[in-house]
Design a protein around this motif. Structure first.
Motif, short mmCIF file in Angstrom:
data_model
loop_
_atom_site.label_atom_id
_atom_site.label_comp_id
_atom_site.label_asym_id
_atom_site.label_seq_id
_atom_site.Cartn_x
_atom_site.Cartn_y
_atom_site.Cartn_z
N LYS A 190 0.67 -1.07 -0.24
CA LYS A 190 0.11 -0.41 0.13
C LYS A 190 1.00 1.46 -0.26
CE LYS A 190 -4.37 1.51 1.58
NZ LYS A 190 -5.53 0.92 1.52
N LYS A 191 1.83 1.40 1.00
CA LYS A 191 2.48 2.57 0.40
C LYS A 191 3.97 2.75 -0.96
CE LYS A 191 4.36 1.77 5.67
NZ LYS A 191 5.68 2.48 6.56
N ALA A 192 3.39 1.47 -1.35
CA ALA A 192 4.59 1.72 -3.20
C ALA A 192 4.00 1.82 -3.21
CB ALA A 192 5.05 0.35 -3.24
N LEU A 193 2.12 1.93 -3.66
CA LEU A 193 1.34 2.55 -4.62
C LEU A 193 1.27 3.67 -4.00
CD1 LEU A 193 -0.84 1.75 -6.72
CD2 LEU A 193 -2.81 0.85 -5.00
N THR A 194 0.69 3.66 -3.18
CA THR A 194 0.83 5.68 -2.22
C THR A 194 1.92 6.30 -2.85
OG1 THR A 194 -0.53 5.21 -0.83
CG2 THR A 194 0.70 7.30 -0.98
N LEU A 195 3.24 5.92 -3.08
CA LEU A 195 4.21 6.16 -2.98
C LEU A 195 4.27 7.12 -5.24
CD1 LEU A 195 7.28 7.17 -2.45
CD2 LEU A 195 7.82 5.06 -3.45
N ILE A 196 4.20 5.20 -6.00
CA ILE A 196 3.97 5.80 -7.13
C ILE A 196 2.19 7.17 -7.66
CG2 ILE A 196 3.53 4.69 -9.12
CD1 ILE A 196 4.65 2.48 -8.33
N LEU A 197 1.88 7.27 -7.28
CA LEU A 197 0.55 8.03 -6.77
C LEU A 197 0.43 9.21 -6.95
CD1 LEU A 197 -2.55 5.85 -5.34
CD2 LEU A 197 -1.95 6.23 -8.32
N VAL A 198 1.43 9.51 -5.63
CA VAL A 198 2.53 10.95 -5.17
C VAL A 198 2.77 10.91 -6.46
CG1 VAL A 198 3.51 11.65 -3.71
CG2 VAL A 198 1.25 10.32 -2.92
N ALA A 199 3.78 10.53 -6.64
CA ALA A 199 4.85 10.21 -7.90
C ALA A 199 3.57 11.20 -9.00
CB ALA A 199 6.12 8.84 -8.12
N LEU A 200 3.20 9.92 -9.29
CA LEU A 200 2.52 10.97 -10.97
C LEU A 200 1.26 12.37 -10.21
CD1 LEU A 200 0.07 7.59 -11.50
CD2 LEU A 200 1.76 8.53 -12.75
N VAL A 201 0.72 12.46 -9.22
CA VAL A 201 0.28 13.62 -8.68
C VAL A 201 2.14 15.14 -8.76
CG1 VAL A 201 -0.50 15.26 -6.84
CG2 VAL A 201 -1.10 12.95 -7.34
N PHE A 202 3.23 14.41 -8.12
CA PHE A 202 4.22 15.40 -8.38
C PHE A 202 4.45 15.04 -9.31
CE2 PHE A 202 8.73 16.00 -7.82
CZ PHE A 202 8.99 17.14 -7.26
N GLY A 203 4.25 14.73 -10.84
CA GLY A 203 4.61 15.55 -11.91
C GLY A 203 4.41 15.91 -12.32
N LEU A 204 2.45 15.74 -12.38
CA LEU A 204 1.59 16.74 -12.66
C LEU A 204 1.86 17.76 -12.14
CD1 LEU A 204 -1.78 14.18 -12.87
CD2 LEU A 204 -0.85 15.39 -14.93
N VAL A 205 1.80 18.13 -11.72
CA VAL A 205 2.27 19.06 -10.34
C VAL A 205 3.42 20.34 -10.87
CG1 VAL A 205 3.53 20.59 -8.68
CG2 VAL A 205 1.34 19.20 -8.29
N ASN A 206 4.49 19.32 -11.25
CA ASN A 206 5.66 20.28 -11.92
C ASN A 206 5.66 20.59 -14.08
OD1 ASN A 206 7.90 19.86 -10.18
ND2 ASN A 206 7.79 18.45 -10.06
N VAL A 207 4.36 19.40 -14.57
CA VAL A 207 4.34 19.43 -15.68
C VAL A 207 3.19 20.48 -16.18
CG1 VAL A 207 3.11 18.95 -17.51
CG2 VAL A 207 4.96 16.93 -16.57
N LEU A 208 2.57 20.89 -15.02
CA LEU A 208 0.91 21.93 -15.28
C LEU A 208 1.38 22.83 -14.93
CD1 LEU A 208 -1.72 20.08 -15.68
CD2 LEU A 208 -0.23 20.48 -17.02
N VAL A 209 1.77 22.99 -13.34
CA VAL A 209 1.90 24.65 -12.64
C VAL A 209 3.25 25.16 -12.68
CG1 VAL A 209 1.57 25.31 -10.27
CG2 VAL A 209 0.26 23.61 -11.58
#
Length: 125
Positions: A34-53
Motif C-alpha cells: 500500500k505504501k508503494a502504491l501510494t508512493l507511485i500515485l504521489v509521484a504521478l501527482v508530483f509529475g503533473l504539478v511539475n508539468v502543469l503548474v
C-alpha cells in the motif's frame, strides 16, 4: 509512453529518498504494498504539478530567477512539493510535508536524486 513511466519511477525513487532522509516528510500505510502504491500515485501527482503548474510559476517569477541567479528555484521546488502534499491530502493519499524549510530541503533532495536516476535510467519512446 516509456519516457513517462521512467520519469514517474524516477520521481517515485526521489520521493522515497526524501521520505527516508527527512522525518517531516511522511508516507503512511498499513502494508508495504500500500505504501508503494501510494508512493507511485504521489509521484504521478508530483509529475503533473511539475508539468502543469511549475512552468507558469517560473514564468511569473522570471525577474526573480534573473535577480537571484536561479537560486529561487529552491523556493519554487519547495512550493511544488507543498502543493503536491496538499493535493495528496485532497485525494486521500497518506503523504504529508511538514513546513516550508522541510519542503526546501526535500525539494533539493528530490532534484538531485531525480537527476541522478534520469541519468542512469533509459529514456526515449
Amino acid at each position: 509512453m516509456k519516457n513517462f513511466v521512467v520519469k514517474t519511477l524516477a520521481n517515485a525513487g526521489a520521493l522515497g529518498v526524501a521520505i527516508w532522509r527527512l522525518q517531516d516528510i511522511t508516507l503512511t500505510g498499513e502494508s508495504t504494498g500500500k505504501k508503494a502504491l501510494t508512493l507511485i500515485l504521489v509521484a504521478l501527482v508530483f509529475g503533473l504539478v511539475n508539468v502543469l503548474v511549475k512552468p507558469i510559476v517560473k514564468l511569473l517569477t522570471l525577474p526573480l530567477f534573473i535577480l537571484t541567479l536561479g537560486l529561487i528555484t529552491l523556493v519554487v521546488n519547495a512550493l511544488m512539493l507543498l502543493l503536491t502534499s496538499w493535493l495528496a491530502e485532497l485525494f486521500d493519499l497518506s503523504f504529508h510535508v511538514e513546513g516550508f524549510w522541510t519542503a526546501v530541503l526535500g525539494g533539493l533532495i528530490i532534484s538531485i536524486v531525480s537527476w541522478a536516476l534520469n541519468v542512469v535510467l533509459p529514456d526515449g519512446d
